[in-house]
Scaffold this active site. Sequence first.
Site, PDB file in Angstrom:
ATOM      1  N   LYS A 139       0.857  -1.178   0.000  1.00  0.00           N
ATOM      2  CA  LYS A 139       0.000   0.000   0.000  1.00  0.00           C
ATOM      3  C   LYS A 139       0.897   1.232   0.000  1.00  0.00           C
ATOM      4  CE  LYS A 139      -3.535   2.369   2.629  1.00  0.00           C
ATOM      5  NZ  LYS A 139      -4.556   2.243   3.657  1.00  0.00           N
ATOM      6  N   LYS A 177      -2.246  -1.488  -3.903  1.00  0.00           N
ATOM      7  CA  LYS A 177      -3.073  -0.275  -3.834  1.00  0.00           C
ATOM      8  C   LYS A 177      -2.210   0.965  -3.877  1.00  0.00           C
ATOM      9  CE  LYS A 177      -5.971   2.023  -0.534  1.00  0.00           C
ATOM     10  NZ  LYS A 177      -6.191   2.186   0.860  1.00  0.00           N
TER      11      LYS A 177
END
Length: 335
Positions: A204, A258
Amino acid sequence: MIYFNSNRSFPKVRMRRNRKSNWSRRLVSENNLNVSDLIMPLFVIEGSNITQPILTMPGINRNSVDRVVDKAKFCSDMGIPAVALFPVIDQSLKSDDGSESVKANNLICKAIKSVKKSVPTIGIMCDVALDPYTSHGHDGILKDNEILNDKTVDILCRQAVLQADAGCDIIAPSDMMDGRIGRVRNSLDGEGFQNTQIMSYAAKYSSSFYGPFRDALGSADRLKGDKKTYQMDPKNSQEALHEVALDISEGADMIMIKPGLPYLDILFQVKSLFNVPTFAYQVSGEYSMLVNAIKNKLLPKKDSVYESLIAFKRAGANGIITYFAEEVAEQLSKR
Ligand code: PBG
């Protein structure tokens, strides 16, 4: 490699032959988008009969639990396998240590229970992180300008168990603390939740594409500083592989990358190297960019959204968390 064989060249070879008609293009297609690839994020607020538009995400709303249940029902009817629930916590309940996250029957627990009861066939995924609950908007406990790793993981473990107990199927740690997957797995197992899945937000990035999401949660204005001491530096890709390797070894069942489109190279590498169920999150900023371009008639709606999603499949995603899920599922059902 057939490509450099001199016997196989124009005019014997004509690449356009296979593209000449719709049926042929369908026949040779390497990737396809299916409703089973989609996870729909839903924002939950207190109250009943309430739908609040999120101005930075045209078309996406905050809904009270009863309406989230309706949405989940619709998703299930469409064939969407799972929804990701995100609680929007009243500012008065936010605190420095985010303790509302571990209160029994808090908003997320109420939402999980209601969806589970009314729509038992749909998978429920929930973040494990403190940002919806902290007054400073960080994912962990803030002390003297530092996000405390191990103390944060302690509370995340309790949050995970609470959510699993309410009926959450997939626990999705999105906090990027070190060692949290192993500790969350242990806590879940220790409390009898051996079958609760973990989807790790493994790679992330500290991204500027989360702005509209933070706005939806009401944490955008409050965020002190940035999340660079725990979320990844966009300059790195080998570090992402290291993160993913650790999370798999600690017990993650599924891995998430992400944001989405700006990080397709990471998705491709992760899928090629590890061969585990791998997901992409097409985040709020990506959604808002596309929607605004569509609203301004710069892009055609159906085709541009489809193209953005098939890119994830090409790169190797098993599934995509996307705010377009509902709409795309409807489109796919009409074909
Ligand atoms: C919370 C969380 C964020 C997103 C999902 N979970 C924001 C953040 O880390 O600041 C972003 C999702 C989106 O932008 O759509 N940890």
